[in-house]
Scaffold this motif. Structure first.
Motif, mmCIF file in Angstrom:
data_model
loop_
_atom_site.group_PDB
_atom_site.id
_atom_site.type_symbol
_atom_site.label_atom_id
_atom_site.label_comp_id
_atom_site.label_asym_id
_atom_site.label_seq_id
_atom_site.Cartn_x
_atom_site.Cartn_y
_atom_site.Cartn_z
ATOM 1 N N ALA A 24 -6.580 -34.535 18.450
ATOM 2 C CA ALA A 24 -7.340 -33.817 19.482
ATOM 3 C C ALA A 24 -8.669 -33.285 18.960
ATOM 4 C CB ALA A 24 -6.501 -32.659 20.036
ATOM 5 N N HIS A 25 -8.739 -33.006 17.659
ATOM 6 C CA HIS A 25 -9.943 -32.396 17.083
ATOM 7 C C HIS A 25 -10.286 -33.090 15.765
ATOM 8 C CE1 HIS A 25 -9.626 -29.129 20.024
ATOM 9 N NE2 HIS A 25 -8.336 -29.136 19.755
ATOM 10 N N GLU B 183 -7.386 -25.143 18.822
ATOM 11 C CA GLU B 183 -7.915 -25.336 20.185
ATOM 12 C C GLU B 183 -8.839 -24.185 20.567
ATOM 13 O OE1 GLU B 183 -8.681 -27.215 23.607
ATOM 14 O OE2 GLU B 183 -7.254 -28.014 22.131
ATOM 15 N N ARG B 184 -8.495 -22.972 20.128
ATOM 16 C CA ARG B 184 -9.262 -21.790 20.512
ATOM 17 C C ARG B 184 -10.525 -21.615 19.681
ATOM 18 N NH1 ARG B 184 -5.713 -16.876 19.643
ATOM 19 N NH2 ARG B 184 -4.435 -18.136 21.042
ATOM 20 N N ILE C 272 -3.526 -32.049 15.567
ATOM 21 C CA ILE C 272 -4.875 -31.503 15.370
ATOM 22 C C ILE C 272 -5.881 -32.622 15.137
ATOM 23 C CG2 ILE C 272 -6.306 -30.207 13.725
ATOM 24 C CD1 ILE C 272 -3.880 -28.288 13.432
ATOM 25 N N HIS D 104 -11.785 -23.908 17.045
ATOM 26 C CA HIS D 104 -12.471 -25.098 16.532
ATOM 27 C C HIS D 104 -12.941 -24.897 15.088
ATOM 28 C CE1 HIS D 104 -12.458 -26.886 20.556
ATOM 29 N NE2 HIS D 104 -12.798 -25.693 20.996
#
Length: 235
Positions: free
Chosen positions: A81-82, A53-54, A78, A56
């Motif tokens: 969300a990404h 999250e921090r 993960i 990427h």
């Protein structure tokens, strides 16, 4: 934690492993490889999710067995969300039962922890470019698991079989044959040779079956074949 400061275009990596010695060793090893920048190291799945999250990153090297949040759940979170961040699983043994749930969760590469620098670099680069990164040991275990799940009573010559006897998601018999050969680890060229067709035809079948099954790459295609019992007895 020491980080390798890669130049422009470097593959940005987060390492997640609950064993400090292993984690630091991987970070140190990656630091020696050109074109890779370690941007964070996590001791469990929760921390790995937070670091993604921090920072990427492009790729996460993910241990499977970790406290608080294991590698499978962390991979699932993960990837949800990404989706631009790829995951390469780290496993102590190629027969780790968490390998297959991790594949279904979206991992695209698999390495055993005794992998060398060249093997790690290749897997990271492969998943970053959209290919699957499978170590030879893990590839072998995938094929063994496929055989274990369906036994020796294979379908009639050259035809893929399924648990229900019917092909899922509108797959044609030829598409299922191609999928079964992908699950055996064959390349496009080898599939073309096996089926006596051109590589362009193989690519068309692969594009069609990927669209029908909603898989993104060969690793997910292997997982799909496991789930649906699509196997081949082609020799």
């Amino acid at each position: 934690m020491s980080e390798h400061m890669g130049g422009a275009g470097a593959i940005r990596v987060v390492v997640a492993d609950d064993q400090t010695v292993v984690r630091e060793g991987i970070v140190m090893l990656l630091g020696l490889l050109p074109g890779i920048e370690v941007v964070g190291a996590a001791g469990d799945g929760e921390e790995a999710v937070a670091l993604v999250e921090r920072h990427h990153p492009d790729v996460v090297l993910m241990d499977l067995r970790m406290p608080r949040c294991d590698g499978v759940e962390a991979t699932r979170r993960i990837r949800a969300a990404h989706p631009e961040t790829e995951v390469v699983v780290l496993t102590t043994y190629a027969d780790d039962d968490s390998l297959f749930p991790a594949l279904r969760a979206g991992a695209r590469g698999y390495l055993t922890k005794d992998a060398g620098a060249e093997e790690i670099a290749r897997a990271v680069a492969n998943v970053r470019s959209g290919a699957a990164g499978l170590s030879p040991q893990v590839q072998l275990r995938l094929l063994e698991r496929l055989s274990e799940q369906h036994g020796d009573s294979g379908p009639a010559a050259g035809r893929p079989g399924t648990r229900s006897g019917e092909l899922p998601d509108g797959l044609t018999v030829r598409e299922a044959e191609v999928l079964a050969l992908i699950a055996e680890g064959l390349s496009n060229a080898e599939i073309a040779q096996r089926l006596f067709v051109s590589q362009a035809t193989v690519k068309t079948h692969i594009n069609n079956l990927f669209a029908k099954t909603a898989v993104r790459d060969r690793a997910q295609a292997v997982a799909y074949a496991f789930r649906h019992g699509i196997t081949g007895t082609q020799q």
